[in-house]
Enzyme design. Structure first.
Site, PDB file in Angstrom:
ATOM      1  N   TYR A   1       0.839  -1.197   0.000  1.00  0.00           N
ATOM      2  CA  TYR A   1       0.000   0.000   0.000  1.00  0.00           C
ATOM      3  C   TYR A   1       0.880   1.254   0.000  1.00  0.00           C
ATOM      4  O   TYR A   1       0.683   2.164  -0.805  1.00  0.00           O
ATOM      5  CB  TYR A   1      -0.943  -0.011   1.211  1.00  0.00           C
ATOM      6  CG  TYR A   1      -1.659   1.298   1.420  1.00  0.00           C
ATOM      7  CD1 TYR A   1      -2.663   1.711   0.549  1.00  0.00           C
ATOM      8  CD2 TYR A   1      -1.316   2.146   2.469  1.00  0.00           C
ATOM      9  CE1 TYR A   1      -3.297   2.930   0.723  1.00  0.00           C
ATOM     10  CE2 TYR A   1      -1.960   3.362   2.654  1.00  0.00           C
ATOM     11  CZ  TYR A   1      -2.946   3.750   1.775  1.00  0.00           C
ATOM     12  OH  TYR A   1      -3.570   4.953   1.940  1.00  0.00           O
TER      13      TYR A   1
ATOM     14  N   GLU B   1     -11.534   6.328   4.604  1.00  0.00           N
ATOM     15  CA  GLU B   1     -11.017   7.210   5.661  1.00  0.00           C
ATOM     16  C   GLU B   1     -12.087   7.506   6.701  1.00  0.00           C
ATOM     17  O   GLU B   1     -11.802   7.543   7.898  1.00  0.00           O
ATOM     18  CB  GLU B   1     -10.477   8.520   5.082  1.00  0.00           C
ATOM     19  CG  GLU B   1      -9.256   8.375   4.195  1.00  0.00           C
ATOM     20  CD  GLU B   1      -7.983   7.987   4.924  1.00  0.00           C
ATOM     21  OE1 GLU B   1      -7.962   7.941   6.165  1.00  0.00           O
ATOM     22  OE2 GLU B   1      -6.996   7.715   4.233  1.00  0.00           O
TER      23      GLU B   1
ATOM     24  N   TRP C   1      -5.540   2.495  10.467  1.00  0.00           N
ATOM     25  CA  TRP C   1      -5.678   2.389   9.016  1.00  0.00           C
ATOM     26  C   TRP C   1      -5.495   0.940   8.579  1.00  0.00           C
ATOM     27  O   TRP C   1      -6.159   0.467   7.663  1.00  0.00           O
ATOM     28  CB  TRP C   1      -4.689   3.309   8.299  1.00  0.00           C
ATOM     29  CG  TRP C   1      -4.742   3.100   6.808  1.00  0.00           C
ATOM     30  CD1 TRP C   1      -3.773   2.581   6.013  1.00  0.00           C
ATOM     31  CD2 TRP C   1      -5.862   3.369   5.944  1.00  0.00           C
ATOM     32  NE1 TRP C   1      -4.211   2.513   4.704  1.00  0.00           N
ATOM     33  CE2 TRP C   1      -5.493   2.993   4.647  1.00  0.00           C
ATOM     34  CE3 TRP C   1      -7.132   3.884   6.153  1.00  0.00           C
ATOM     35  CZ2 TRP C   1      -6.345   3.122   3.559  1.00  0.00           C
ATOM     36  CZ3 TRP C   1      -7.992   4.010   5.067  1.00  0.00           C
ATOM     37  CH2 TRP C   1      -7.588   3.630   3.784  1.00  0.00           C
TER      38      TRP C   1
END
Length: 188
Positions: A21, A43, A51
């Site tokens: 990522y 988000e 995250w």
């Protein structure tokens, strides 16, 4: 393999999906509205969580939210909310789910006004990536005047679960700001 290149200090190099990522997506400037919408949904789902938790559920989110087709998500109704509340593959928080649907509707309104959502959001950084000079983990800002202004305007437009901190993370992810550390191989 993941240990041989210098990366940002937040990357846990023991997690190959996290490394991928970082290396391939985070901070890559995008003007693609579908990608921007995807990151807004992710988000806002992440608020209060790590995250990495959301990253691990990303494929489930794609499936649950119609491959992030904003027009389809904007039409989700109470039956869809209940379906999503029963989906163990995503964060089952009613307020976050309802916010994603609301935000899809607001997203379409912004698209209608600006031609593309990207025209709107990139306007908050004068249509060019802002470069920050990050040396250590402590150098990462949590918010900026730009994320504050974006959050204020999006709130006025009716968006939910998208405060300045969440939107700053979105700006980092979608390349509105370049927060790769100065020694990270992805910086340029």
């Amino acid at each position: 393999m993941s240990q041989e290149k210098k990366r940002c200090p937040w990357v846990d190099t023991s997690k190959e999906d996290y490394v991928a990522y970082h290396d391939n997506e985070w901070g890559v400037a995008t003007r693609d509205d579908k990608t921007i919408f995807e990151f807004l949904v992710l988000e806002s789902a992440q608020a209060g969580l790590s995250w990495y938790t959301i990253l691990k559920k990303r494929d489930n989110y794609r499936q649950a939210f119609a491959e992030f087709d904003v027009k389809k998500v904007a039409k989700f109704d109470e039956l869809d909310v209940e379906r999503l509340m029963n989906d163990a593959g995503i964060v089952r928080n009613r307020r976050k789910i309802e916010a994603a649907i609301n935000n899809a509707q607001r997203f379409l309104e912004v698209q209608a006004e600006f031609g593309q959502f990207s025209n709107y959001i990139w306007g908050f950084v004068n249509h060019q990536t802002i470069d920050h000079h990050i040396e250590t983990a402590a150098d990462y800002p949590v918010t900026t005047p730009e994320s504050d202004a974006l959050a204020k305007d999006m709130k006025k437009r009716g968006f939910k679960f998208l405060g300045s901190t969440t939107l700053y993370a979105h700006m980092q992810a979608t390349g509105l700001v370049n927060d790769h550390s100065i020694d990270c191989f992805c910086r340029h």
